[in-house]
Design a protein around this motif. Structure first.
Motif, PDB file in Angstrom:
ATOM      1  N   ALA A   1       0.825  -1.208   0.000  1.00 54.97           N
ATOM      2  CA  ALA A   1       0.000   0.000   0.000  1.00 54.97           C
ATOM      3  C   ALA A   1       0.858   1.257   0.000  1.00 54.97           C
ATOM      4  O   ALA A   1       0.456   2.299  -0.527  1.00 54.97           O
ATOM      5  CB  ALA A   1      -0.932  -0.004   1.209  1.00 54.97           C
ATOM      6  N   GLU A   2       2.040   1.166   0.620  1.00 53.77           N
ATOM      7  CA  GLU A   2       2.965   2.287   0.694  1.00 53.77           C
ATOM      8  C   GLU A   2       4.366   1.787   0.385  1.00 53.77           C
ATOM      9  O   GLU A   2       4.666   0.601   0.556  1.00 53.77           O
ATOM     10  CB  GLU A   2       2.942   2.936   2.084  1.00 53.77           C
ATOM     11  N   THR A   3       5.221   2.695  -0.056  1.00 58.50           N
ATOM     12  CA  THR A   3       6.604   2.318  -0.357  1.00 58.50           C
ATOM     13  C   THR A   3       7.301   1.830   0.908  1.00 58.50           C
ATOM     14  O   THR A   3       7.227   2.455   1.959  1.00 58.50           O
ATOM     15  CB  THR A   3       7.375   3.509  -0.951  1.00 58.50           C
ATOM     16  N   GLN A   4       7.960   0.688   0.782  1.00 57.04           N
ATOM     17  CA  GLN A   4       8.712   0.097   1.879  1.00 57.04           C
ATOM     18  C   GLN A   4      10.141  -0.162   1.418  1.00 57.04           C
ATOM     19  O   GLN A   4      10.397  -0.373   0.232  1.00 57.04           O
ATOM     20  CB  GLN A   4       8.092  -1.228   2.319  1.00 57.04           C
ATOM     21  N   SER A   5      11.069  -0.163   2.354  1.00 61.98           N
ATOM     22  CA  SER A   5      12.449  -0.494   2.011  1.00 61.98           C
ATOM     23  C   SER A   5      13.064  -1.293   3.149  1.00 61.98           C
ATOM     24  O   SER A   5      12.627  -1.210   4.308  1.00 61.98           O
ATOM     25  CB  SER A   5      13.267   0.770   1.749  1.00 61.98           C
ATOM     26  N   LYS A   6      14.078  -2.051   2.801  1.00 65.81           N
ATOM     27  CA  LYS A   6      14.737  -2.929   3.762  1.00 65.81           C
ATOM     28  C   LYS A   6      16.210  -2.998   3.409  1.00 65.81           C
ATOM     29  O   LYS A   6      16.568  -3.289   2.261  1.00 65.81           O
ATOM     30  CB  LYS A   6      14.093  -4.316   3.711  1.00 65.81           C
ATOM     31  N   VAL A   7      17.075  -2.711   4.361  1.00 65.05           N
ATOM     32  CA  VAL A   7      18.516  -2.790   4.124  1.00 65.05           C
ATOM     33  C   VAL A   7      18.945  -4.241   4.231  1.00 65.05           C
ATOM     34  O   VAL A   7      18.800  -4.871   5.280  1.00 65.05           O
ATOM     35  CB  VAL A   7      19.293  -1.918   5.130  1.00 65.05           C
ATOM     36  N   LEU A   8      19.478  -4.777   3.139  1.00 63.30           N
ATOM     37  CA  LEU A   8      19.927  -6.163   3.099  1.00 63.30           C
ATOM     38  C   LEU A   8      21.402  -6.279   3.472  1.00 63.30           C
ATOM     39  O   LEU A   8      21.812  -7.252   4.105  1.00 63.30           O
ATOM     40  CB  LEU A   8      19.701  -6.742   1.699  1.00 63.30           C
ATOM     41  N   ILE A   9      22.190  -5.316   3.037  1.00 60.62           N
ATOM     42  CA  ILE A   9      23.602  -5.228   3.395  1.00 60.62           C
ATOM     43  C   ILE A   9      23.848  -3.800   3.853  1.00 60.62           C
ATOM     44  O   ILE A   9      23.562  -2.856   3.118  1.00 60.62           O
ATOM     45  CB  ILE A   9      24.516  -5.571   2.197  1.00 60.62           C
ATOM     46  N   GLU A  10      24.346  -3.622   5.060  1.00 59.04           N
ATOM     47  CA  GLU A  10      24.524  -2.285   5.634  1.00 59.04           C
ATOM     48  C   GLU A  10      25.879  -1.722   5.245  1.00 59.04           C
ATOM     49  O   GLU A  10      26.920  -2.322   5.522  1.00 59.04           O
ATOM     50  CB  GLU A  10      24.432  -2.342   7.166  1.00 59.04           C
ATOM     51  N   GLY A  11      25.865  -0.562   4.577  1.00 65.52           N
ATOM     52  CA  GLY A  11      27.097   0.124   4.237  1.00 65.52           C
ATOM     53  C   GLY A  11      27.550   1.026   5.362  1.00 65.52           C
ATOM     54  O   GLY A  11      26.853   1.200   6.367  1.00 65.52           O
ATOM     55  N   SER A  12      28.716   1.620   5.184  1.00 72.81           N
ATOM     56  CA  SER A  12      29.270   2.484   6.234  1.00 72.81           C
ATOM     57  C   SER A  12      29.570   3.884   5.718  1.00 72.81           C
ATOM     58  O   SER A  12      30.172   4.690   6.433  1.00 72.81           O
ATOM     59  CB  SER A  12      30.558   1.872   6.795  1.00 72.81           C
ATOM     60  N   GLY A  13      29.151   4.193   4.490  1.00 73.35           N
ATOM     61  CA  GLY A  13      29.445   5.487   3.907  1.00 73.35           C
ATOM     62  C   GLY A  13      28.432   6.547   4.290  1.00 73.35           C
ATOM     63  O   GLY A  13      27.563   6.323   5.148  1.00 73.35           O
ATOM     64  N   PRO A  14      28.508   7.726   3.650  1.00 67.85           N
ATOM     65  CA  PRO A  14      27.570   8.808   3.942  1.00 67.85           C
ATOM     66  C   PRO A  14      26.153   8.447   3.527  1.00 67.85           C
ATOM     67  O   PRO A  14      25.925   7.579   2.674  1.00 67.85           O
ATOM     68  CB  PRO A  14      28.115   9.977   3.109  1.00 67.85           C
ATOM     69  N   GLU A  15      25.188   9.140   4.129  1.00 72.11           N
ATOM     70  CA  GLU A  15      23.779   8.854   3.866  1.00 72.11           C
ATOM     71  C   GLU A  15      23.281   9.569   2.612  1.00 72.11           C
ATOM     72  O   GLU A  15      23.749  10.650   2.274  1.00 72.11           O
ATOM     73  CB  GLU A  15      22.920   9.276   5.058  1.00 72.11           C
TER      74      GLU A  15
END
Length: 344
Positions: free
Chosen positions: A87-101
């Protein structure tokens, strides 16, 4: 891009940089962006989940736990799921990076794969080309931006967006197999985002050049006495280690400019400014190298991202007839400090 030094109006010949596959073939089609490729989007191809699930009725889900993604960052993923909608946009981090946002107004460089949540078919991807693609987040479909803002460079992100954040307003994209109401699924590897400032080794200047002082985000200039140089001066002050600017690059920069005579400031991106009576926040600017004044084209080509460059531009390579709207008189020599934050 309103302030990055353009070519003089009398010689101005705007050329649009070639759009990357994602923007040209899919995202841009829903927005009417210029520079779309003639070939259109890649032909839809079945993902491993498609043959088993294409006939099933998509079910609305509350999270992305039912989507399986295998593969390493930077490599084409294997994605499996039963047909679904959100119903709404969703996101999920599968691999976490360490750089800037990632922020909403920046350009990002990514690898990606896009699938249709209804059919499981892959409708576009960058991995096969072996080269990531770059674009401004505020120039693509809303769901893509919503899914990436706040995520870090080096991350692999799974995004699912409803049709309202995708292509419903365009009536879908028939040649990509996307219908109104289809949920779109993206696996995105965030390869790079702009630096926040120059980064690298300091370079010792020769004597006789303008000197730069002040904080990194507030450069000040001291121009020596005497006549301005008649030739272009290109002096790295900080030598970066990133990708180098090429002839066909779009550059993202912070910069400040002055007149040699009188040291009057004529350009600035480090501080907020008033434009048409409204305050515009400080922000880097971007533009194709080929659209910039000749002095900048020569000075920036071959320079690596992260660099701070001092450029002294004679009038013949800037604005020989002046540029009144920028406060530049005819025959003026210009001095710039430029931080190269990203190329794409």
């Amino acid at each position: 891009m309103d302030y990055l030094p353009p070519r003089p109006a009398r010689t101005l010949r705007r050329r649009r940089a070639a759009r990357p596959a994602l923007v040209a073939s899919v995202l841009a089609l829903g927005l009417g962006l210029a520079g779309c490729s003639a070939g259109g989007p890649a032909a839809p191809s079945a993902s491993p989940s498609a043959s088993a699930s294409a006939a099933a009725e998509p079910a609305q889900v509350a999270n992305l736990d039912g989507v399986s993604v295998e593969g390493r960052f930077g490599e084409s993923p294997t994605v499996k799921f039963a047909p679904f909608t959100v119903a709404e946009t969703q996101s999920k981090v599968l691999i976490e990076g360490s750089g800037p946002e990632v922020t909403a107004d920046m350009a990002v460089t990514v690898h990606y794969q896009g699938l249709n949540g209804r059919t499981g078919q892959v409708f576009d991807a960058s991995y096969a080309n072996g080269k990531p693609t770059s674009f401004k987040l505020n120039g693509v479909i809303p769901g893509f931006s919503k899914g990436l803002v706040g995520k870090k460079q080096g991350s692999r992100v799974l995004i699912a967006m409803p049709g309202k954040d995708g292509y419903d307003s365009s009536g879908g994209i028939a040649q990509a197999g996307i219908q109104v109401g289809d949920t779109l699924v993206f696996v995105v590897d965030i390869v790079s985002v702009p630096l926040s400032g120059p980064s690298g080794d300091k370079v010792t200047q020769p004597s006789g050049q303008p000197t730069v002082s002040g904080a990194l985000n507030d450069p000040r200039i001291s121009i020596p006495a005497g006549a301005a140089p008649s030739q272009l001066v290109v002096q790295p002050l900080i030598k970066g280690t990133g990708d180098k600017v090429a002839t066909d690059s779009t550059v993202v920069v912070n910069y400040r400019g002055w007149l040699w005579d009188g040291s009057k400031q004529i350009a600035d991106t480090y501080a907020a400014k008033m434009v048409n009576g409204q305050q515009v926040p400080a922000a880097p600017e971007s533009g194709p190298l080929s659209d910039l004044i000749k002095g900048w084209q020569t000075a920036l080509k071959g320079q690596p991202v992260g660099s701070r460059i001092l450029i002294v531009v004679p009038p013949s390579q800037a604005y020989p007839d002046g540029s009144p709207d920028q406060g530049i008189p005819a025959g003026a020599t210009l001095v710039y400090v430029v931080d190269i934050l990203q190329v794409y």
